[in-house]
Write an enzyme that holds these catalytic residues in place. Structure first.
Site: not given
Ligand SMILES: [Zn+2]
Length: 396
Positions: A100, A290, A328, A330, A333, A359
């Protein structure tokens, strides 16, 4: 519909599928391809807080991250970064970087700043020293950082600003944008860009994005768009939203402005937002986002899930053996329970912030992956409906 192709000197943007106003495409920078719509994790001071670069690359597969000019300029300073060979080398990140301009950070200092035609004078939040940021200084700093996408130095009017005040600010942004472009071109010609990289079909130079201002005033937004397009940039951003205005105003502006923005250039909505904001803005034609929410809120115990936000501090999770988000995939998780994450948070363990941040970023990036796939397969309206229904059905 034939794909829209943009060949500019520093990047390529190709829209490959469309569903209503929603677009899926590929943005090719000198440091690789970025599939859009894309969410860019924010790496304020040369770090996406609370997560290692290995995880950003491999598991999360973030294709681009942000750096903040204001913060890096004050600390460690451009001498340090220049001597390291630019920001990519300094932080060891080979993928694309967007920086930025510092304008928003200085703007958010409020009373500590003084704006003139020339630029903005302010006191550093680090050591209280008097500093001066202008279009020319911002371009010089961003060239030293060597980011792949550079933003013009703009001024942001508050969300509730009057028509008159917004118009004055918008016209200042137009003049600063022009000065930014001139300084940028000069610096590229001088070879000041530390991130220069030969890439097939591209010039290897930095790309420069313009910023459309105008707060909640649609007539001014349209004028700002015209002013910005007339100067001519590689991409176009909508700035000055999510700064205190009503959410309905934000979507009204996006809905009006995004479809009027050049169709063959990437459209970037700055500083927005929640997962539902991203999906809503994609539906109105935005390609890039963003926001600090997934990282900042991860550090304060808040998880974003497919069923709404969840505050890990709450007593209801003391013995909850379920993962943060049952849909999820990930690594957090797959491995850890809400009960364990709550225990880490309550006892002040640093791992709590790390796992929640991981996460949250996974959820934001997965959401965008789903958005891209559904636009390409023609199922975006269904994706949007089901995504919203799931969030609304449960909440916290
Ligand atoms: Zn997750």
């Amino acid at each position: 519909m034939p794909p829209l192709l943009r060949m500019s000197k520093s990047l390529n943007f190709k829209v490959e599928a469309q569903s209503g106003e929603a677009r899926a495409g590929v943005l090719t920078t000198r440091r690789g391809q970025i599939e859009t719509p894309v969410f860019m994790p924010v790496g304020t001071a040369g770090t996406v807080k609370g997560i290692r670069f290995e995880a950003l690359e491999s598991e999360l597969d973030a294709q681009i991250i942000l750096g903040n000019t204001y913060h890096l300029w004050l600390r460690p300073g451009i001498d340090v970064i220049r001597s390291a060979g630019g920001l990519h080398r300094f932080i060891s990140w080979d993928r694309a970087l967007l920086t930025d301009s510092g304008g928003f950070q200085v703007w958010s200092l409020g009373a500590l700043r003084k704006i003139s035609e020339e630029g903005t004078e302010f006191r550093s939040h680090v050591d209280g020293s008097l500093r001066f940021l202008s279009p020319e200084v911002s371009m010089e700093v961003q060239a030293a950082l060597g980011s792949d996408i550079v933003m013009v130095f703009d001024e942001c009017a508050p969300g509730e600003a009057s028509h008159e005040e917004t118009e004055r600010s918008m016209n200042l942004t137009a003049r600063w944008s022009k000065r930014s472009k001139e300084a940028f071109d000069r610096l590229q010609a001088e070879g000041a860009d530390t991130g220069r990289l030969e890439a097939e079909g591209l010039s290897g130079t930095q790309a420069l994005f313009g910023i459309i201002q105008g707060a909640g005033h649609l007539d001014l937004r349209r004028i700002s768009l015209e002013q910005t397009v007339n100067i001519g940039f590689d991409g176009y951003a909508v700035g000055g939203l999510s700064v205190g205005e009503e959410k309905s105003v934000m979507f009204e502006v996006i809905e009006d402005i995004a479809p009027r923005m050049p169709k063959d250039a990437p459209r970037y909505l700055m500083g927005v937002g929640t997962p539902e904001d991203l999906v809503e803005a994609v539906a109105r034609g935005v390609d890039m986002f963003d926001c600090v929410l997934p990282t900042r809120n991860g550090r304060t115990g808040q998880a974003f899930t497919s069923r709404g936000k969840l505050n890990i501090k709450n007593a209801q999770f003391i013995k909850d053996t379920r993962p943060l988000d049952e849909s999820c995939t990930c690594s957090v998780c797959r491995r850890h329970s809400r009960a364990y994450l709550r225990h880490l948070y309550i006892t002040g363990e640093m791992l709590a912030s790390i796992l929640l941040t991981h996460h949250n970023l996974a959820f934001f990036l997965d959401t965008m992956r789903g958005v891209r796939q559904s636009i390409r397969s023609g199922d975006f309206p269904k994706f949007q409906r089901e995504f919203t229904e799931r969030l609304d059905a449960n909440g916290e």
